[in-house]
Scaffold this motif. Sequence first.
Motif, PDB file in Angstrom:
ATOM      1  N   ALA A   1      -7.462  -0.615  -8.553  1.00 60.49           N
ATOM      2  CA  ALA A   1      -6.372  -0.888  -7.572  1.00 60.49           C
ATOM      3  C   ALA A   1      -5.681   0.380  -6.984  1.00 60.49           C
ATOM      4  O   ALA A   1      -5.994   0.444  -5.468  1.00 60.49           O
ATOM      5  N   ARG A   2      -5.668   1.252  -7.605  1.00 61.98           N
ATOM      6  CA  ARG A   2      -4.861   2.501  -7.016  1.00 61.98           C
ATOM      7  C   ARG A   2      -5.945   3.426  -6.308  1.00 61.98           C
ATOM      8  O   ARG A   2      -5.754   3.816  -5.420  1.00 61.98           O
ATOM      9  N   HIS A   3      -7.200   3.230  -6.757  1.00 60.64           N
ATOM     10  CA  HIS A   3      -8.146   3.971  -5.954  1.00 60.64           C
ATOM     11  C   HIS A   3      -8.721   3.012  -4.758  1.00 60.64           C
ATOM     12  O   HIS A   3      -8.596   4.025  -3.646  1.00 60.64           O
ATOM     13  N   CYS A   4      -8.555   1.967  -4.664  1.00 62.01           N
ATOM     14  CA  CYS A   4      -8.974   1.213  -3.523  1.00 62.01           C
ATOM     15  C   CYS A   4      -7.670   1.238  -2.188  1.00 62.01           C
ATOM     16  O   CYS A   4      -7.872   1.522  -1.189  1.00 62.01           O
ATOM     17  N   VAL A   5      -6.559   1.269  -2.592  1.00 62.94           N
ATOM     18  CA  VAL A   5      -5.509   1.470  -1.801  1.00 62.94           C
ATOM     19  C   VAL A   5      -5.282   3.063  -1.125  1.00 62.94           C
ATOM     20  O   VAL A   5      -5.243   3.257   0.051  1.00 62.94           O
ATOM     21  N   LYS A   6      -5.768   4.119  -2.081  1.00 63.47           N
ATOM     22  CA  LYS A   6      -5.764   5.494  -1.617  1.00 63.47           C
ATOM     23  C   LYS A   6      -6.766   5.450  -0.636  1.00 63.47           C
ATOM     24  O   LYS A   6      -6.772   6.202   0.212  1.00 63.47           O
ATOM     25  N   VAL A   7      -8.057   4.860  -0.937  1.00 59.78           N
ATOM     26  CA  VAL A   7      -9.271   4.931   0.013  1.00 59.78           C
ATOM     27  C   VAL A   7      -8.850   4.383   1.377  1.00 59.78           C
ATOM     28  O   VAL A   7      -9.079   4.971   2.472  1.00 59.78           O
ATOM     29  N   ALA A   8      -8.169   3.084   1.165  1.00 59.19           N
ATOM     30  CA  ALA A   8      -8.052   2.352   2.434  1.00 59.19           C
ATOM     31  C   ALA A   8      -6.867   3.316   3.205  1.00 59.19           C
ATOM     32  O   ALA A   8      -7.211   3.272   4.529  1.00 59.19           O
ATOM     33  N   PHE A   9      -5.832   3.691   2.707  1.00 56.74           N
ATOM     34  CA  PHE A   9      -4.948   4.480   3.340  1.00 56.74           C
ATOM     35  C   PHE A   9      -5.415   5.646   4.059  1.00 56.74           C
ATOM     36  O   PHE A   9      -5.003   6.283   4.934  1.00 56.74           O
ATOM     37  N   SER A  10      -5.976   6.467   2.995  1.00 56.99           N
ATOM     38  CA  SER A  10      -6.734   7.686   3.839  1.00 56.99           C
ATOM     39  C   SER A  10      -7.478   7.466   4.998  1.00 56.99           C
ATOM     40  O   SER A  10      -7.630   8.393   5.889  1.00 56.99           O
TER      41      SER A  10
END
Lengths: 304, 64
Positions: free
Chosen positions: A230-239
């Motif tokens: 979950a943390r990885h996915c939001v970082k990818v989507a936001f960046s």
Amino acid sequence: MKLPASIQVIERGWLSANNIVLHAPEGATLVDSGYGAHAPLTLALLEKALKGKPLARLINTHCHSDHMGGNAAIQGKYGCRTSVPAGEAPLIDRWDEQALILSIADQRAERFSYDDTFGDGDSLKMGELDWRVIAAPGHDTHAVTFHSPESRVLISGDALWENGFGAVFPQLFGRDTALQETRGTLDCISRLEVAIVIPGHGRPFTGVDAALERAFKRLDSYEEDITRLARHCVKVAFSFALLEKRSMPLADVPAYVGRVPMLADINRRYLGMTAAVFAGWLAADLERAGAVQRRDGMLVATGT
Amino acid sequence: MSESAKLPLEDIASPCNNICRMNPETQLCEGCLRTIDEIAAWSGLSAREKRAVLAQLPARKPKP
């Protein structure tokens, strides 16, 4: 170990996936078309690569915005036959902004249509080589890879990178078999004869065994603790979003991460932070990774 | 395998910073300051050729 001369990789970045030109006298094939906002550069690069020869066919490994965003522009210029993985076809037909990860992640792509589809086990002639289509669910349920047994080249899309693989969003959006499917995809790749991988992002690489080992390790860590994914996915989507915008006032980040459904939903269901805490954590974590900088009250993408 | 045979896959990171927009006047990408030819050819360049491209970029920065 070198790629066959008929394969030209145009290495792009994160916002645009690599463009792979498979040359042949009767007409070239292009695999993946980059992000929509980059289409003018993609067209110029393609023109340079083709040297006046025709583009016969455009093919996508999967239909996310960084891989198919240039489809409409390329079709407009070349009128080429366009082929997509069979599983993506219904999503393209109804232009499903959620399943294609467009508006729900604040991403954009110009709508396009395709001429035909292909699926697991099919053989495709691309350039001068014969390629086998291999289903590669995980990051995208309908994604495929292309394998040339003769040249031992794998066009992997986002199923395998030199360091990891594309974020497995489907696992967090109702497809709770997606991590298992990712494992199956990596297992399947490990059974192929592969000397060089052409990934969707990053340089072509040898050492597929080491890359698979890193990928399996990463997968293990997500399976141990789903909040890591979950943390990885939001970082990818936001960046990704910030790479397109280049910068955002720091004061606007909490409202943004509370408004964009992909970020807000993942936070609500897996992380449970307030919008302010969520925004602060994202900024700090991406800053630590070198992906963003704070400058004059703005959060600025470093571009890497 | 000889050193030269390894060169094309040696790790010289691409300078792409995801801006990917050509400046019509300079004919350089506004992000990485490479020409279309340099971007299109990048993946097939040897490490030495990549370094040679990188070495030219600082001088191409727009004058303030």
